[in-house]
Write an enzyme that holds these catalytic residues in place. Structure first.
Site, PDB file in Angstrom:
ATOM      1  N   ASP A   1     -11.235   3.207   4.393  1.00  0.00           N
ATOM      2  CA  ASP A   1     -11.692   1.816   4.372  1.00  0.00           C
ATOM      3  C   ASP A   1     -13.214   1.719   4.403  1.00  0.00           C
ATOM      4  OD1 ASP A   1      -9.976  -0.341   4.172  1.00  0.00           O
ATOM      5  OD2 ASP A   1      -9.201  -0.071   6.197  1.00  0.00           O
TER       6      ASP A   1
ATOM      7  N   LYS B   1       0.844  -1.206   0.000  1.00  0.00           N
ATOM      8  CA  LYS B   1       0.000   0.000   0.000  1.00  0.00           C
ATOM      9  C   LYS B   1       0.873   1.248   0.000  1.00  0.00           C
ATOM     10  CE  LYS B   1      -3.808  -2.320   2.346  1.00  0.00           C
ATOM     11  NZ  LYS B   1      -4.424  -2.662   3.630  1.00  0.00           N
TER      12      LYS B   1
ATOM     13  N   GLN C   1      -4.757  -1.200   9.654  1.00  0.00           N
ATOM     14  CA  GLN C   1      -4.716  -2.554   9.094  1.00  0.00           C
ATOM     15  C   GLN C   1      -5.374  -3.539  10.067  1.00  0.00           C
ATOM     16  OE1 GLN C   1      -3.705  -3.365   6.024  1.00  0.00           O
ATOM     17  NE2 GLN C   1      -4.002  -5.548   6.284  1.00  0.00           N
TER      18      GLN C   1
HETATM   19  N1  GUN Z   1      -7.109  -6.502   6.188  1.00  0.00           N
HETATM   20  C1  GUN Z   1      -7.401  -7.235   5.084  1.00  0.00           C
HETATM   21  N2  GUN Z   1      -7.981  -6.442   4.157  1.00  0.00           N
HETATM   22  C2  GUN Z   1      -8.061  -5.215   4.693  1.00  0.00           C
HETATM   23  C3  GUN Z   1      -8.573  -3.972   4.213  1.00  0.00           C
HETATM   24  O1  GUN Z   1      -9.086  -3.845   3.099  1.00  0.00           O
HETATM   25  N3  GUN Z   1      -8.497  -2.938   5.076  1.00  0.00           N
HETATM   26  C4  GUN Z   1      -7.958  -3.063   6.310  1.00  0.00           C
HETATM   27  N4  GUN Z   1      -7.929  -1.986   7.086  1.00  0.00           N
HETATM   28  N5  GUN Z   1      -7.478  -4.180   6.781  1.00  0.00           N
HETATM   29  C5  GUN Z   1      -7.535  -5.254   5.966  1.00  0.00           C
END
Ligand code: GUN
Length: 302
Positions: free
Chosen positions: A127, A60, A104
């Site tokens: 998110d 990311k 995350q």
């Molecule tokens: N863990 C797995 N996929 C995601 C996501 O799309 N966002 C976040 N914050 N954590 C994740």
């Protein structure tokens, strides 16, 4: 018309589509910089040292910088106190250089995810997990939409055009994927069924679907004979199988038995290279949108 005997499925190339989307997003960044005097910024918080989460967060960060945005990474130990994590979220809420905040998930045991998500400024919640964004999505207002289901919707619309009237079955009911996915498909005028671990006669339910979105996290659970001939299949699962001599790291598979489904369905997303890359592209999209909205600039066309 799709002839199941004559063909093999079209592979929906999420990786290539995501690269194009990332280029489009990057091309809009200079206009924002000109209008606001600064780059869009994404802050990512990683708690603990789960190896898979570290890889995701690294990807990311790289993608954010490649798009011309600022990336701020905050790495906290697994034993961080809940109040210290929330204090960091609030500091980022107040930081004008930060347009998007992503925590995350999953958080290590002992931390309260809901409380952390509730502390986010909804306008920086890239998110789309805050109840305000979930409510905005359901009530048809401008929302931050969770990245993975948004990526699935974009791939489906690119492949099918109009989704009106199609039967869609969503497998899985998580806050991050299943629930927002069902809402997005409903907004596209699909007839939506949400299936889950307690659903009776699951194969029959799936067999009625023109569109199947599988997001259950169980390797190759959806079998070829569960799928209607000519169905469109979006496989959100990323599961690592046990190591073998030829694959010492373990093979990555989705939630669908893709190998056998190929002769049967019309189109399918591969794992890897399907939905995964779209999630990151949509995170960049949400960050760019958040930056525009926070500065009262019209949404860019992407
Ligand atoms: N863990 C797995 N996929 C995601 C996501 O799309 N966002 C976040 N914050 N954590 C994740």
């Amino acid at each position: 018309m799709h002839d199941p005997k004559a063909s093999t499925a079209h592979i929906i190339n999420g990786k290539a589509f995501a690269l194009k989307l990332r280029e489009k997003i990057a091309a809009k960044v200079p206009d924002f910089v000109k209008a606001s005097g600064r780059k869009p910024g994404l802050a990512v918080i990683l708690v603990g040292d789960d190896p898979a989460s570290k890889v995701y967060v690294g990807s990311k960060g790289k993608a954010t910088i490649a798009a011309g945005m600022n990336s701020f990474e905050h790495l906290l130990p697994a034993n961080v106190a809940q109040e210290d994590l929330i204090a960091l979220v609030k500091k980022l809420n107040d930081d004008d250089a930060v347009d998007g905040i992503l925590v995350q998930l999953p958080l290590p045991d002992g931390l309260n995810e809901q409380e952390v998500i509730a502390a986010l400024d909804p306008d920086k919640d890239v998110d789309g997990l805050h109840v305000i964004n979930a409510g905005r999505l359901v009530s048809g207002q401008k929302a931050m939409v969770p990245c993975t289901p948004l990526g699935c919707q974009i791939l489906l619309k690119d492949y099918l055009g109009d989704l009106s009237g199609l039967n869609a079955v969503v497998l899985g009911r998580s806050i991050l994927v299943g629930k927002p996915m069902a809402q997005l498909l409903l907004n596209e005028n699909c007839t939506v069924t949400m299936a889950h671990s307690r659903t009776k006669n699951l194969p029959d339910v799936v067999r009625a679907a023109d569109i199947v979105v599988a997001a259950v996290g169980r390797p190759e659970m959806v079998k070829a004979d569960w799928l209607k001939a000519g169905a469109i299949v979006i496989d959100v699962g990323i599961n690592r199988l046990a190591p073998t001599d030829s694959k010492p790291k373990g093979r990555l598979v989705g939630d669908v038995d893709t190998h056998n489904a190929m002769a049967h369905v019309k189109a399918i997303t591969p794992v890897p290279g399907g939905v995964g890359p779209m999630t990151i592209a949509c995170l960049l999209r949400n960050t760019l949108l958040a930056a525009h909205r926070r500065n009262a600039i019209d949404d860019p066309e992407i």
